[in-house]
Motif scaffolding. Structure first.
Motif, short mmCIF file in Angstrom:
data_model
loop_
_atom_site.label_atom_id
_atom_site.label_comp_id
_atom_site.label_asym_id
_atom_site.label_seq_id
_atom_site.Cartn_x
_atom_site.Cartn_y
_atom_site.Cartn_z
N ILE A 193 0.86 -1.19 0.00
CA ILE A 193 0.00 0.00 0.00
C ILE A 193 0.89 1.23 0.00
N ASP A 194 0.50 2.23 -0.79
CA ASP A 194 1.27 3.47 -0.79
C ASP A 194 0.38 4.59 -1.32
N VAL B 46 -6.73 2.44 4.52
CA VAL B 46 -6.16 1.09 4.50
C VAL B 46 -7.26 0.05 4.57
N ALA C 178 3.92 -1.51 3.84
CA ALA C 178 3.74 -0.08 3.64
C ALA C 178 4.94 0.64 4.24
N PHE D 198 2.68 5.39 6.92
CA PHE D 198 1.45 4.77 7.44
C PHE D 198 1.59 4.38 8.91
N TYR E 282 1.14 -7.82 8.84
CA TYR E 282 1.75 -6.60 8.31
C TYR E 282 3.23 -6.55 8.67
N PHE F 92 5.99 -3.24 8.63
CA PHE F 92 6.26 -1.84 8.35
C PHE F 92 7.60 -1.46 8.96
N ARG G 21 8.22 -4.14 -1.38
CA ARG G 21 7.45 -2.90 -1.41
C ARG G 21 7.97 -1.94 -2.47
#
Length: 580
Positions: A273-274, A340, A358, A362, A378, A380, A454
């Motif tokens: 996600i971006d 999200v 992400a 985020f 997830y 990050f 990513r």
């Protein structure tokens, strides 16, 4: 001496010059690129305006710097680079400082032999890899990451696709993706939705606005076939965000159905996600949908996307406009976790998601908890706040490379256990990450390597903006959203075409790199455009011949009449064969 031996000579020569060349232009100028040429190359360039050597130098720079076809024109057109390559400036157009983009793309598509192209791709990739190993100062793109076959698909298969094969798969991909969109206009409308798709595709592939797109379409199809630019804009604005979203989701379902038999999506999948920006340059009367980018004062429209990455076909599965609070509007603060949530829920309609990636933008407990509530893992990177910095300092004092800390995320929408991962990167610097997966110190380094996927989304944004986004200065957010969604869908068409070519022509399905670049998809469409113009010219000559026969000899009326009927049928077929 064989072509392979000549390539090795150029490679060896390039390796010795990597450390001494002050700029990329100087480096390429010193390469003896003529060693690549075949006899057929020399013959083809004899009749052209520009010589082969400077043209190949420019194409080398495209490979070295990772330029798009638009970028390939813009880059040598500054700092006298084109002249330094060896191009004759007397042959430039009145407003150009380099050969046109069409000249350069045609040289690649038509004039250079397949063997020369394969040699150029092979040598450039090996030189880029060597440059990164030796940390040279030349401004080169990163090496392409290929799979365990350890051989670049573009090197092995450059030139092995026929125009007909590319044309066939572009058409199939286009129909798969764009047939899902319905503007809701009346069935008896003057123009069907497909007509506006064709016009938007011409604008996107050409990186131009509505007037230029209309002009090109009129040249190709005629005025009666082409919607006026104003009509196109009015039609586009009829799409609400809801109808665009519904069409987008139908297109994703169609796309995944088209590749289901290839088993390219091995569940569960990894997604990224971006948020990307579309710059907005006006300073007065700012629309509410425009946001500030940073302290520099730059402004832009923003869009969030969720994309397949990792060992899957890289496509965009979900799109969401981002509207946030700025000093010139009354918008509420952007709630990242809600964006999200919407993206992941939409994507989960189509795929089983295992891991969500992400960047630091985020970072929030609400985002972490939202993903945990959705039942996905997830990973990050963490911003280095005081607790992270203290842990890093302690690791450096104790000479530790890896550490894992257990913690708890507590947010308004729930709580869950998480892990803080502290892992040394290739430069020896310790980087903190956060994940809700139960990771031990022994597995931390291997788990963190997943985050490298990513970066695929950065290349994705670059392709969409450079190759598939039409131009507009409109303040209308609906129009901007339509243009961006269309650009995303063009990107998905490219990726679907690439997968189908690999599966049906090469009989080999790999993930990356693409065997058909984004620029080559556009070039393939331009080839269809040019070949159909050639057909129209041919049919025009047939008609002229028939008319001359009618006027010269009345005894040939029947034969000439049949020729005219044949012309009319063929001309109609050309008009029905759209460019994209």
């Amino acid at each position: 001496m064989s072509a392979t031996d000549e390539s090795e000579r150029v490679l060896d020569d390039g390796l010795t010059r990597l450390e001494t060349a002050p700029t990329l232009v100087d480096f390429v100028r010193e390469l003896n690129v003529h060693l690549f040429f075949q006899d057929e190359d020399d013959k083809r360039f004899e009749i052209l305006a520009y010589d082969a050597v400077p043209t190949v130098r420019a194409l080398f720079c495209r490979e070295f710097a990772g330029l798009s076809w638009n970028g390939l024109y813009e880059w040598p057109s500054t700092e006298d680079r084109a002249v330094r390559f060896g191009f004759d400036p007397a042959k430039f157009g009145p407003y150009n400082t380099a050969p046109t983009r069409q000249t350069l793309t045609t040289a690649w598509d038509i004039h250079l032999s397949d063997e020369t192209k394969r040699a150029l791709l092979s040598v450039s990739e090996r030189l880029v890899a060597a440059a990164y190993e030796n940390e040279t100062t030349l401004d080169l793109r990163p090496p392409r990451h290929v799979d365990e076959t350890a051989s670049d698909l573009r090197e092995r298969y450059a030139g092995e696709f026929t125009t007909e094969q590319i044309h066939k798969h572009v058409r199939h991909a286009r129909e798969t993706v764009f047939s899902a969109f319905d503007s809701g206009r009346a069935a008896n409308a003057t123009y069907p939705d497909s007509r506006f798709t064709e016009l938007q595709a011409l604008m996107a592939l050409g990186g131009c606005g509505t007037p230029q797109g209309q002009s090109r379409m009129e040249t190709f199809f005629g005025e009666d076939y082409t919607p006026h630019g104003d009509t196109h804009l009015r039609t586009v604005k009829q799409y609400s965000q809801e109808t665009l979203q519904a069409g987008f989701e139908r297109s994703i379902r169609n796309l995944l159905d088209a590749v289901n038999h290839l088993q390219i999506l091995q569940p569960p999948v990894t997604v990224a996600i971006d948020i990307t920006t579309w710059p907005y340059h006006a300073k007065d009367d700012l629309p509410n949908e425009v946001s500030g980018i940073d302290a520099s004062g730059k402004r832009a429209y923003k869009f969030a996307t969720l994309s397949l990455v990792g060992k899957s076909m890289p496509i965009v599965l979900a799109v969401e406009p981002v509207i946030e609070s700025s000093e010139w509007d009354d918008n509420v603060t952007h709630q990242y976790h809600r964006t999200v949530r919407r993206l992941v829920r939409r994507a989960k309609q189509f795929v089983s998601i295992d891991l969500v990636l992400a960047d630091r933008g985020f970072e929030s407990v609400e985002v972490y908890q939202t993903l945990d509530n959705l039942g996905v893992t997830y990973l990050f990177p963490k911003v280095e706040h005081a607790p992270e910095q203290r842990r890093i300092d302690r690791m450096e004092q104790e000479n530790e490379d890896v550490a894992v800390e257990q913690a708890t995320v507590r947010a308004r929408n729930g709580s869950h256990e998480c892990r803080g991962l502290f892992v040394s990167n290739e430069n020896g610097e310790i980087q903190p990450f956060i994940t809700n997966k139960r990771i031990t110190p022994e597995n931390a380094e291997a788990w963190v390597t997943h985050y490298a996927y990513r970066w695929w989304i950065e290349a994705e944004y670059r392709s969409i903006k450079q190759e598939f986004l039409a131009q507009t200065s409109s303040k209308d957010h609906t129009l901007r959203l339509y243009y961006f969604v269309f650009g995303v869908q063009m990107y998905n068409v490219w990726r679907l075409t690439d997968v189908l070519l690999k599966a049906t022509v090469l009989r080999e399905l790999t993930i990356a790199p693409p065997v058909l670049t984004a620029g080559e998809l556009a070039d393939g469409s331009r080839f269809i455009y040019n070949s159909n113009l050639a057909k129209q010219a041919l049919y025009s000559r047939v008609r002229q011949d028939a008319e001359r026969q009618l006027s010269a000899n009345t005894t040939q009326i029947d034969r000439s009449h049949s020729i005219l009927l044949k012309y009319q049928l063929q001309s109609q077929n050309v008009q029905r064969e759209n460019i994209f």
